[in-house]
Design a protein around this motif. Structure first.
Motif, PDB file in Angstrom:
ATOM      1  N   GLU A 134       0.837  -1.203   0.000  1.00  0.00           N
ATOM      2  CA  GLU A 134       0.000   0.000   0.000  1.00  0.00           C
ATOM      3  C   GLU A 134       0.872   1.253   0.000  1.00  0.00           C
ATOM      4  OE1 GLU A 134      -4.035  -1.469   2.276  1.00  0.00           O
ATOM      5  OE2 GLU A 134      -2.179  -1.304   3.462  1.00  0.00           O
ATOM      6  N   LEU A 149       1.842   1.939  -3.479  1.00  0.00           N
ATOM      7  CA  LEU A 149       0.801   2.670  -4.205  1.00  0.00           C
ATOM      8  C   LEU A 149       0.835   4.150  -3.833  1.00  0.00           C
ATOM      9  CD1 LEU A 149      -2.275   0.249  -4.052  1.00  0.00           C
ATOM     10  CD2 LEU A 149      -0.657   0.579  -5.944  1.00  0.00           C
ATOM     11  N   GLU A 152      -6.711   7.640  -8.190  1.00  0.00           N
ATOM     12  CA  GLU A 152      -7.106   6.411  -7.502  1.00  0.00           C
ATOM     13  C   GLU A 152      -6.226   5.308  -8.060  1.00  0.00           C
ATOM     14  OE1 GLU A 152     -11.260   5.550  -7.830  1.00  0.00           O
ATOM     15  OE2 GLU A 152     -11.854   7.488  -6.985  1.00  0.00           O
ATOM     16  N   LEU A 153      -5.695   4.486  -7.180  1.00  0.00           N
ATOM     17  CA  LEU A 153      -4.821   3.398  -7.606  1.00  0.00           C
ATOM     18  C   LEU A 153      -5.365   2.076  -7.107  1.00  0.00           C
ATOM     19  CD1 LEU A 153      -2.912   6.020  -7.158  1.00  0.00           C
ATOM     20  CD2 LEU A 153      -1.112   4.376  -7.596  1.00  0.00           C
ATOM     21  N   GLU A 154      -5.175   1.062  -7.929  1.00  0.00           N
ATOM     22  CA  GLU A 154      -5.502  -0.317  -7.548  1.00  0.00           C
ATOM     23  C   GLU A 154      -4.337  -1.191  -7.962  1.00  0.00           C
ATOM     24  OE1 GLU A 154      -9.080  -1.282  -9.644  1.00  0.00           O
ATOM     25  OE2 GLU A 154     -10.348  -0.146  -8.263  1.00  0.00           O
ATOM     26  N   GLY A 155      -3.937  -2.086  -7.070  1.00  0.00           N
ATOM     27  CA  GLY A 155      -2.885  -3.039  -7.380  1.00  0.00           C
ATOM     28  C   GLY A 155      -3.378  -4.444  -7.103  1.00  0.00           C
ATOM     29  N   ASP A 156      -3.166  -5.339  -8.059  1.00  0.00           N
ATOM     30  CA  ASP A 156      -3.633  -6.724  -7.934  1.00  0.00           C
ATOM     31  C   ASP A 156      -2.469  -7.636  -7.591  1.00  0.00           C
ATOM     32  OD1 ASP A 156      -6.250  -5.956  -8.735  1.00  0.00           O
ATOM     33  OD2 ASP A 156      -5.598  -5.978 -10.829  1.00  0.00           O
ATOM     34  N   TYR A 164       2.998  -7.143  -7.229  1.00  0.00           N
ATOM     35  CA  TYR A 164       1.834  -6.757  -8.018  1.00  0.00           C
ATOM     36  C   TYR A 164       1.900  -7.374  -9.409  1.00  0.00           C
ATOM     37  CZ  TYR A 164       0.215  -3.157  -4.727  1.00  0.00           C
ATOM     38  OH  TYR A 164      -0.278  -2.496  -3.635  1.00  0.00           O
ATOM     39  N   GLN A 207      -0.451  -6.228 -11.621  1.00  0.00           N
ATOM     40  CA  GLN A 207      -0.886  -5.071 -12.403  1.00  0.00           C
ATOM     41  C   GLN A 207      -1.243  -3.947 -11.439  1.00  0.00           C
ATOM     42  OE1 GLN A 207      -3.780  -5.530 -15.677  1.00  0.00           O
ATOM     43  NE2 GLN A 207      -5.047  -4.088 -14.547  1.00  0.00           N
ATOM     44  N   ILE A 208      -0.926  -2.726 -11.849  1.00  0.00           N
ATOM     45  CA  ILE A 208      -1.317  -1.533 -11.104  1.00  0.00           C
ATOM     46  C   ILE A 208      -2.057  -0.620 -12.077  1.00  0.00           C
ATOM     47  CG2 ILE A 208      -0.540   0.528  -9.857  1.00  0.00           C
ATOM     48  CD1 ILE A 208       1.930  -1.105  -8.978  1.00  0.00           C
ATOM     49  N   THR A 209      -3.203  -0.123 -11.642  1.00  0.00           N
ATOM     50  CA  THR A 209      -3.974   0.818 -12.446  1.00  0.00           C
ATOM     51  C   THR A 209      -4.015   2.151 -11.719  1.00  0.00           C
ATOM     52  OG1 THR A 209      -5.353  -0.977 -13.309  1.00  0.00           O
ATOM     53  CG2 THR A 209      -6.223   1.273 -13.512  1.00  0.00           C
ATOM     54  N   ARG A 242      -5.824   5.810 -11.996  1.00  0.00           N
ATOM     55  CA  ARG A 242      -6.857   6.619 -12.647  1.00  0.00           C
ATOM     56  C   ARG A 242      -6.668   8.060 -12.187  1.00  0.00           C
ATOM     57  NH1 ARG A 242      -9.435   2.123 -10.828  1.00  0.00           N
ATOM     58  NH2 ARG A 242     -10.023   0.657 -12.457  1.00  0.00           N
TER      59      ARG A 242
END
Length: 187
Positions: A88, A91, A119-123, A140, A142-144, A146
């Motif tokens: 986290e 991110l 906004e971030l999301e990491g899988d 991770y 993938q990290i997105t 936005r």
């Protein structure tokens, strides 16, 4: 002599240009070394301290007090929510660096930013961390990111700026390419 600095996006454009000129004249000024010290507390909790760094040709002592960060884990990952977990924080670092890079290069281009949020999301698949499947990465997958940007430029200029920020953000660049990490035992 102009005594009024041009402020754009909260940055002093004259100071920015002076810094760039100094680095062009003395390339060694661009070399920085940032440092963090970490100590394990218990379980998934550990604390990092950040204070000193080397930059612009010298040790920097401008930080009278160190910054402290507590790393923890949520209960589902055997922690007690002592703090954000390290992925986290990654991110957070990525969001902060891409944002700062975009704002800096917008100012250099004369683009005013009125509002900016991300906004971030990491899988992550824990099979990698736990060593249950060697085919799954431990980090991770993938990290997105936005970004919502309100700026005084065209959509194309904003797309170009966002692409430039992705390429030139030090944290994004570090995450996107293989970076050697040495793990050394200190006796």
């Amino acid at each position: 002599m102009n005594t009024h600095s041009q402020m754009i996006n909260g940055l002093d454009k004259d100071q920015m240009m002076t810094t760039i000129a100094a680095i062009q004249q003395q390339p060694g000024l661009a070399r920085f070394q940032f440092r963090a010290r970490n100590r394990w507390v218990s379980g998934g909790e550990n604390r990092s301290t950040i204070q000193d760094f080397y930059g612009a040709g010298q040790e920097d002592d401008s930080r009278a007090q160190p910054f402290h960060f507590t790393n923890g884990e949520p209960p589902v990952l055997l922690g007690a929510n002592e703090g954000a977990n390290p992925v986290e924080y990654l991110l957070h670092a990525l969001a902060g660096c891409v944002t700062t890079t975009l704002v800096l290069h917008a100012a250099a281009r004369g683009i005013r930013i009125r509002a900016l949020s991300t906004e971030l999301e990491g899988d992550i698949d824990l099979h990698g961390l736990l060593g249950l499947d060697d085919g799954v990465p431990a980090g991770y997958e993938q990290i997105t990111i936005r970004m919502k940007v309100d700026a005084d430029c065209s959509d194309q200029e904003l797309e170009d700026l966002m692409g430039y920020a992705r390429q030139h953000s030090p944290v994004c660049n570090t995450v996107c390419r293989p970076v050697p990490v040495r793990l050394e035992r200190v006796v």
